[in-house]
Design a protein around this motif. Structure first.
Motif, short mmCIF file in Angstrom:
data_model
loop_
_atom_site.label_atom_id
_atom_site.label_comp_id
_atom_site.label_asym_id
_atom_site.label_seq_id
_atom_site.Cartn_x
_atom_site.Cartn_y
_atom_site.Cartn_z
N SER A 1 81.78 35.95 54.24
CA SER A 1 81.63 36.60 52.98
C SER A 1 81.89 38.16 52.96
O SER A 1 81.78 38.91 51.80
CB SER A 1 80.28 36.45 52.43
OG SER A 1 79.12 37.31 52.93
N THR A 2 81.88 38.97 54.04
CA THR A 2 81.91 40.09 54.16
C THR A 2 83.16 41.00 53.63
O THR A 2 83.02 42.32 53.23
CB THR A 2 81.41 40.73 55.55
OG1 THR A 2 82.21 40.30 56.52
CG2 THR A 2 80.04 39.97 55.90
N GLY A 3 84.24 40.31 54.00
CA GLY A 3 85.61 41.27 53.91
C GLY A 3 85.79 42.22 55.06
O GLY A 3 86.72 43.08 54.91
N ILE A 4 85.11 41.98 56.17
CA ILE A 4 85.13 42.76 57.41
C ILE A 4 86.63 42.03 58.00
O ILE A 4 86.65 40.77 58.22
CB ILE A 4 84.35 42.63 58.49
CG1 ILE A 4 82.97 43.38 57.69
CG2 ILE A 4 84.54 43.34 59.61
CD1 ILE A 4 81.87 43.37 58.59
N ALA A 5 87.57 43.04 58.15
CA ALA A 5 88.69 42.57 58.90
C ALA A 5 88.78 42.88 60.36
O ALA A 5 89.36 41.99 61.15
CB ALA A 5 90.04 43.29 58.24
N ASP A 6 88.01 43.76 60.59
CA ASP A 6 88.02 44.07 62.16
C ASP A 6 86.58 44.42 62.63
O ASP A 6 86.05 45.15 62.10
CB ASP A 6 88.97 45.35 62.43
CG ASP A 6 90.46 45.00 62.39
OD1 ASP A 6 91.06 45.07 63.31
OD2 ASP A 6 90.86 45.30 61.04
N TYR A 7 86.24 43.53 63.69
CA TYR A 7 85.08 44.05 64.40
C TYR A 7 85.48 44.72 65.82
O TYR A 7 86.12 44.41 66.70
CB TYR A 7 84.38 42.68 64.69
CG TYR A 7 84.10 41.69 63.44
CD1 TYR A 7 82.61 41.91 63.12
CD2 TYR A 7 84.62 40.93 63.19
CE1 TYR A 7 82.27 41.02 61.89
CE2 TYR A 7 84.69 40.12 62.15
CZ TYR A 7 83.33 40.19 61.56
OH TYR A 7 82.99 39.45 60.43
N VAL A 8 84.89 45.88 65.77
CA VAL A 8 84.70 46.76 66.95
C VAL A 8 83.43 46.69 67.69
O VAL A 8 82.46 47.28 67.20
CB VAL A 8 85.13 48.15 66.50
CG1 VAL A 8 85.33 49.03 67.99
CG2 VAL A 8 86.30 48.21 65.95
N VAL A 9 83.25 45.77 68.74
CA VAL A 9 82.05 45.18 69.16
C VAL A 9 81.48 46.00 70.42
O VAL A 9 82.46 45.97 71.60
CB VAL A 9 82.37 43.64 69.49
CG1 VAL A 9 80.82 43.20 69.81
CG2 VAL A 9 82.89 43.06 68.31
#
Length: 384
Positions: free
Chosen positions: A92-100
């Motif tokens: 649901s968040t609209g996050i396209a890239d996770y920098v983990v």
């Protein structure tokens, strides 16, 4: 209230995995606080700004009414199961890239699993320096083997990860001498640490912490530095980002980018450093989630001095997918109220507001970490 700000797909430039299995109520609630202890008798961590924000934004995603009682929310969570909850909330968040940051991994989704649960987002790794050194120490038989292997590992990580992170703020404080330690100092410190360290022991030696930082600096990869607010493992007065000023000056000739994470309650100091040093960037993660309904005030203070091309969105979510939802929604709401207000007053143009929103939400992080621009997954109709 202003309509939510339409943003392009977000880059969450500092985050962690979420639990892969169902959580007991107490384990869930523990993720709503930075405390390492249970809540005081007769209280609950749901009665915090973060707890209230979870109850505002997450229940509708699980087919419940906003602000439903915690026990109803947790019951519904158990009915759906961890995999479905992760899919719904992350998607649901609209996050396209996770920098983990992969330095916290026990029982949590790996970066590629997190990205898959988040509607096919991309994932990128941040290597935690202290974690790397501790793993190498566990299998090194001598000081020479430790230092040689560490040097190789940092270089290798720079070839695959998009950056490094240091938690020197936790392990010693930010009031470290700014210059690189001499080789003899490093060898002596490694002998001391390896000679007294139990298996799995943490790295707290200030000389080795400085050695790690400068090893990362010389790779040219961006370095994330924890500053400000955190759990009781740190001494907050030694986590003021302004304590890094001499280190920032020393790093400047190398061209290495420093990203000051969090900062609260010293976020204005982080903003100052980002304002006056070209290689310093600031972050909004962790702060907005924990201040909840006060997110607009804290974001406004951060934007007083931080150049708009040097502030990065993140959630610093850890353990709970709810923290991704809350981090995104509080950021959207706070930024919307601030920027629409400035447009309405005539202080900003609509075009500039749209451009700044894109920079903070994604553009700055893509530039800092060298991330490719991805095809938008949301219809961006412009600033309201």
């Amino acid at each position: 209230m202003s309509a939510p700000l339409p943003l392009p797909p977000l880059v969450d430039h500092h985050c962690h995995g979420v639990a892969r299995h169902d959580l007991a109520p107490d384990a869930f609630a523990a993720y709503l606080s930075e405390s390492d202890a249970p809540p005081a008798p007769g209280t609950t961590f749901f009665d915090t700004q973060l707890g209230f924000a979870v109850r505002r934004w997450c229940p509708p995603l699980l087919d419940l009414e906003p602000h439903c009682p915690p026990e109803d929310y947790l019951r519904r969570r158990r009915e759906l199961g961890a995999a479905e909850v992760n899919r719904r909330l992350l998607g649901s968040t609209g996050i396209a890239d996770y920098v983990v940051d992969t330095g916290l991994a026990d029982g949590l989704l790996a970066p590629h699993e997190l990205a898959a649960a988040g509607a096919g987002a991309a994932c990128h790794e941040i290597v935690r320096l202290e974690w790397l050194a501790e793993r190498i120490a566990d299998r090194s038989g001598s000081r020479a083997a430790f230092l040689d292997t560490l040097a190789d590992a940092v270089e290798k990580a720079a070839g695959t990860a998009v950056g490094f992170k240091s938690v020197a703020a936790y392990r010693f404080g930010l009031d470290l001498p700014p210059e690189p330690p001499r080789e003899a100092e490093v060898r002596a410190a490694a002998d001391r640490w390896l000679g007294t360290r139990a298996p799995g022991g943490r790295l707290t030696d200030p000389v080795l912490l400085r050695h790690l930082l400068w090893s990362a600096v010389h790779t040219g990869r961006p370095i994330q530095l924890h500053t400000g607010f955190g759990d009781p493992d740190l001494s907050l007065h030694r986590c003021d980002p302004l304590l890094l000023t001499d280190f920032v000056r020393a790093v400047r000739p190398t061209g290495c980018t420093l990203v000051l994470l969090h900062g609260y309650p010293y976020h204005r100091g982080a903003a100052y450093l980002a304002n006056v040093f070209p290689h310093v960037y600031a972050d909004v993660g962790l702060n907005l989630s924990h201040v909840g309904a006060s997110a607009e005030a804290v974001l406004s203070e951060t934007l007083e001095l931080t150049p708009f091309g040097k502030l990065l969105f993140s959630t610093d979510a850890h353990g709970l997918p709810e923290r991704y939802v809350v981090g995104v929604e509080l950021f959207r709401q706070a930024l919307t109220r601030l920027l629409t207000g400035w447009v309405r007053e005539g202080a900003w143009s609509t075009g500039d507001a749209e451009r700044v929103a894109e920079l903070i939400g994604a553009g700055n992080a893509r530039r800092v970490y060298g991330l490719a621009v991805r095809t938008p997954v949301h219809d961006h109709r412009g600033f309201p």
